[in-house]
Structures are given as C-alpha cells and as structure tokens.
Enzyme design. Structure first.
Site, short mmCIF file in Angstrom:
data_model
loop_
_atom_site.label_atom_id
_atom_site.label_comp_id
_atom_site.label_asym_id
_atom_site.label_seq_id
_atom_site.Cartn_x
_atom_site.Cartn_y
_atom_site.Cartn_z
N CYS A 137 37.98 40.33 46.50
CA CYS A 137 38.40 39.84 45.19
C CYS A 137 39.16 38.52 45.24
O CYS A 137 38.75 37.54 44.63
CB CYS A 137 39.22 40.91 44.48
SG CYS A 137 40.34 41.80 45.53
N HIS B 39 44.80 38.30 39.79
CA HIS B 39 44.94 38.52 41.23
C HIS B 39 44.95 37.23 42.05
O HIS B 39 44.43 37.17 43.16
CB HIS B 39 43.83 39.45 41.73
CG HIS B 39 44.24 40.23 42.96
ND1 HIS B 39 43.35 40.92 43.73
CD2 HIS B 39 45.45 40.43 43.53
CE1 HIS B 39 43.97 41.51 44.73
NE2 HIS B 39 45.26 41.23 44.63
#
Length: 503
Positions: free
Chosen positions: A36, A103
């Site tokens: 990610c 994130h």
C-alpha cells in the site's frame, strides 16, 4: 488480487467494475509496487517510492529500520519535495478531491489537505474496522479536510462512507461545469479485517465449499476463455502447498476457511456496488463521457491474518479482525506466483481498467492491452489528459514514468521503459521480456525469467542467459544507488524475518 474481478476470471460478482473494461480497455500487464504505502507514493508522485521517502512502511513497527537507514529515502511520510497529482492539477484549473485511505503520513500537516487536495475525507492510516470500531473499542484516525472525524458507533461502513463523500464531492464539483475535477477514490476494501454486511456474505453461501484449488482452477479456465492468459499457459504452484490439505482438514477448520473467503468475496461485491453508485452519478450529471475513470489495486492478494479481534467473534462482524491468509491469497493471485510484499508477479500484478468514452476510441472498447505499465506512469498520463505541466523548483526532480495516453488512444506503444521494485529486501527489475527477481534472504540470489514465455516464473533461465542476468543486475544496482535503496542487512538483523505487519 489479479483474478478477483469478474472480468479477470473471478466468481465474485463485479458487474460495475467489469463495465469499465467492457466500455473501455483493460491492461493485462500492469504493475503496482507490491504494497500500500509504496504504491500510493508512486501513484501520487510518478516517482519511485524511495525517491519520495517511502523506502519502508511508515508505521510504527518499521521505525527501527527507518532509524537504521537514517536517510530521506526512508521516512515516515511522503516527501514534500516531489509534487503530487493534485498539486500539479490545481494550477491547470482543477478542483482536487480525495475520499478513502491515505496512509502516507500520520501527522496533521501530512494529511491530504496539505498535499494539494481541496477537499478530503480519509482514513489517515492503513487499516481500520470497517464498522468504525469494535463494539467497545477505539476508533481509527479519520479526517475531513483538516479536522478529525470520529466514526459513529452505528450505521457506518467505510466502503459506503467513502462513496457517500465521493458522490457529494462530485456533485459539488459539477456545479461549476467550467472547472474540471480530479477525484482520488482510495477504497480500503478488501484489505483486512474481513468485515462485510450480512446480506453480501449470504450471497456466497456454498460457493467456496470445495476449497482453494477447485476455485483456483475454475478461475484459470475462465481467464483463458477471456484471453487474460494464453491457452496452454501453466499455473504457478500454490504458495507453500497448503491447498493440498483441504480434504484432510477437520470440518470445523474447513468451515473457518470457507467463511473467510465468503467475507472477502462480500467485501469485493460490496465495493463493486459502491463503484456502481459513483458511475451512476457521473451519468446522472451528464459528465460520464468526458470523465476518465481508472481502476486498479495497490498490491496482490495478502498472505496475512492479523487475528487480533475478540475471542469467539464471528468472522465478518465488527468484533472480528481476521485476514484470509496464504491459500486464499494464492487463489486471488491466480495464476501468478506468491503474493503481496514480494516482487514476484503475484505481489505486483494488477488489472488496470480505463474508461473514457470521449477519449478512448469506441473501436477499442473491450480491448485487452498487452503493453506493460506501472503506477509511476499514471501521473504523466493524468497530466497529459488534463493538459497540466510538471513544475517544481528542484531541477533534479522529475517523473519516472511515461504517459499512457497514446496507448489509450490506440497508438503504437513505443515508449516502454524498465520497471523496478524494492520492498523489505524483495527486489526486481523488468526490462522488456526479461525480469530479474529475488526474495529477501534468498541464498540462491537473482532469478531470471522470460516473462513473455513464462510469466508464472517457473523456469529460471539465469544460467542460459547469464549475459542478460548480468545486464539487468547492473540496471538494478544503478537504479538502487540512484534512488537511495539500502541493503536490507543494514536495516534489520541478518536473516531476520519481516516484522509482523499491522498496516
């Protein structure tokens, strides 16, 4: 994973996402950065993750490795030196919007509102309880623009909430028809924990009762029929061979594995429903034809199971916190080898679907594009489409990718370039038909594969083509030096397994 969409062979119902391929094009050789944080960094900046501070995960468990690195290539947030897509589109007159998973920095000044987004509704970190939190547990950090958002205890599900805000943002942007908009809609589904509405889980009752390998085989047959992989292609063996254990497994264990995949499928099904809402809104507003919609995933299926929920909680509910783990990850990544975090095809391959009726010629609708592409190519592509320029004060900072607009328009692909990967010691380089790859702590060293003939990476040809292997190793070393990759031995104890991931 590569085969989790209906249009790429899955038994999971994804008609809305599939429509993007039907009414547009699908890339069969598109790549992410295996995880990610690095994928999102590369997507938003068009540069390799280490160049923008994301040589490691930004989370607490990787703090030790970042401290040992003591390098700007290993930071805990996205570098401010490299401009992002929204920062570059704003000067071209775009309204810039984000809904979903961020994130790329936990501190207030590192949130999306500071990186070019006019409006944002985000999960600041990497994983969360889809229902907002456990029955009596804490809530993950979320934000609306520059303000903390606390999910309500009831009536909340992240996939729905991200869609609600995305649709609202699109509606507001459409009120100024002369002003184009850019929306980064980053769903966290189907990242663990396995949590989904009961009605969606019920749709998949009985579907996975036969176990890992029959589902994997059925997907493979469908992929061949659809032309995703060539007829006569092999499949990589299942990761660690656990699929062979199905018939010998106690029924109570089989039921747990079945439930895991039911919930995972439900998460994807529900995701597809919400993508359908977004597409319907574009149509209702009369802007669907002139809106480029791109869909992709940030990594392959995850061989992970955090298993940190309440004891006895039913998988799929708010008090359970499970992943679907290695055998099902092999199914998700059919027919490729290995999984998320690795640089083998199962970790880095994603379908990329693109629909743009006014920009992609109608005669290409439903076309499978065999040219390779990478997330670093998306920023140049979007700037090309949006007629924006790459501007930065630093002369040594520029995009690493190339625009895919000519490919989308059906022109010959003459600008392919090498792609590189490094994450937690897993590394690779692909240049044309050749791919050189290595797992962290692989004592055998580099392995070479002819991806055109052997994309499942089953036959190492390094010995037969030592000149190619040597050349690619040199390309990788030069790239690693240029972007700031540090040897894994310096960041962890030699031979130390990767830390438990709680992204």
């Amino acid at each position: 994973g590569y085969s989790d969409l209906g249009c790429f062979g899955s038994e999971i119902s994804t008609p809305n996402i599939d429509s993007l391929a039907k009414d547009g094009v699908a890339f069969t050789q598109f790549y992410n950065q295996s995880r990610c944080c690095p994928t999102r960094a590369a997507l938003l900046t068009g540069r390799w993750p280490h160049q923008v501070g994301i040589g490691e995960m930004i989370d607490g468990y990787a703090k030790g490795a970042r401290e040992k690195a003591n390098s700007p290539a290993y930071d805990d947030h996205l570098s401010i030196a490299s401009p992002t897509i929204p920062e570059l589109l704003r000067p071209a007159g775009y309204t810039t919007l984000m809904s979903g998973k961020w994130h790329l920095g936990y501190r207030w000044a590192e949130w999306p509102f500071s990186r070019g987004f006019d409006h944002s509704f985000v999960l600041v970190g990497g994983a969360t309880n889809y229902f907002g939190g456990m029955t009596d547990g804490p809530r993950a950090l979320m934000a609306t623009d520059d303000q903390v958002f606390v999910p309500p205890h009831d009536g909340f599900y992240t996939t729905d909430a991200f869609t609600d805000h995305a649709v609202s943002m699109i509606d507001d942007a459409a009120k100024a028809p002369a002003t184009p908009f850019f929306l980064y809609l980053a769903y966290n589904a189907p990242h663990w924990p396995l949590q989904a509405p009961d009605a969606d889980i019920a749709k998949y009752a009985g579907v996975y009762d036969k176990g890992f390998e029959p589902i994997r085989q059925a997907r493979f047959v469908s992929m061949v029929e659809k032309g995703i992989v060539p007829a006569g292609s092999p499949m990589a063996p299942p990761d660690r061979g656990r699929a062979r254990e199905w018939e010998q497994m106690p029924d109570v264990n089989r039921q747990i594995w079945i439930r895991r995949m039911q919930v995972y499928a439900a998460q994807i099904d529900h995701l597809d429903q919400q993508v359908g809402r977004v597409l319907a809104e574009l149509k209702k507003l009369g802007i669907a034809d002139n809106t480029l919609v791109v869909f992709l995933s940030d990594n392959g299926g995850a061989a992970e199971d955090p298993n940190s929920g309440k004891a006895g909680a039913i998988i799929g509910t708010r008090d359970s916190f499970r992943g679907y783990d290695r055998p099902w990850a092999s199914v998700s990544n059919t027919p490729w080898r290995l999984h998320k975090t690795t640089s083998y095809e199962g970790g880095i391959s994603t379908p990329l679907l693109a629909r743009w009726p006014s920009g992609i010629p109608a005669n290409l609708n439903g076309t499978l594009i065999r040219s390779s592409g990478h997330v670093v190519d998306l920023l140049p592509t979007i700037l090309d489409v949006g007629q924006a320029t790459y501007a930065t004060k630093a002369k040594d900072i520029s995009p690493e990718g190339r625009s895919l607009l000519p490919v989308l328009q059906g022109k010959p692909d003459t600008a392919q370039h090498p792609y590189f990967w490094e994450h937690e010691g897993n590394r690779a380089v692909r240049d044309g038909q050749w791919k050189l790859v290595m797992l962290n702590n692989d004592q055998a060293g580099w392995h070479l594969y002819d991806i055109n003939a052997d994309r499942v990476e089953s036959h190492d040809v390094a010995a037969e083509h030592s000149d190619v292997a040597k050349r690619l190793a040199g390309e990788y070393d030069a790239w690693a030096t240029r972007v700031g990759v540090q040897p894994r031995d310096r960041l962890t104890n030699r031979g130390e397994p990767a830390a438990k991931h709680d992204e």
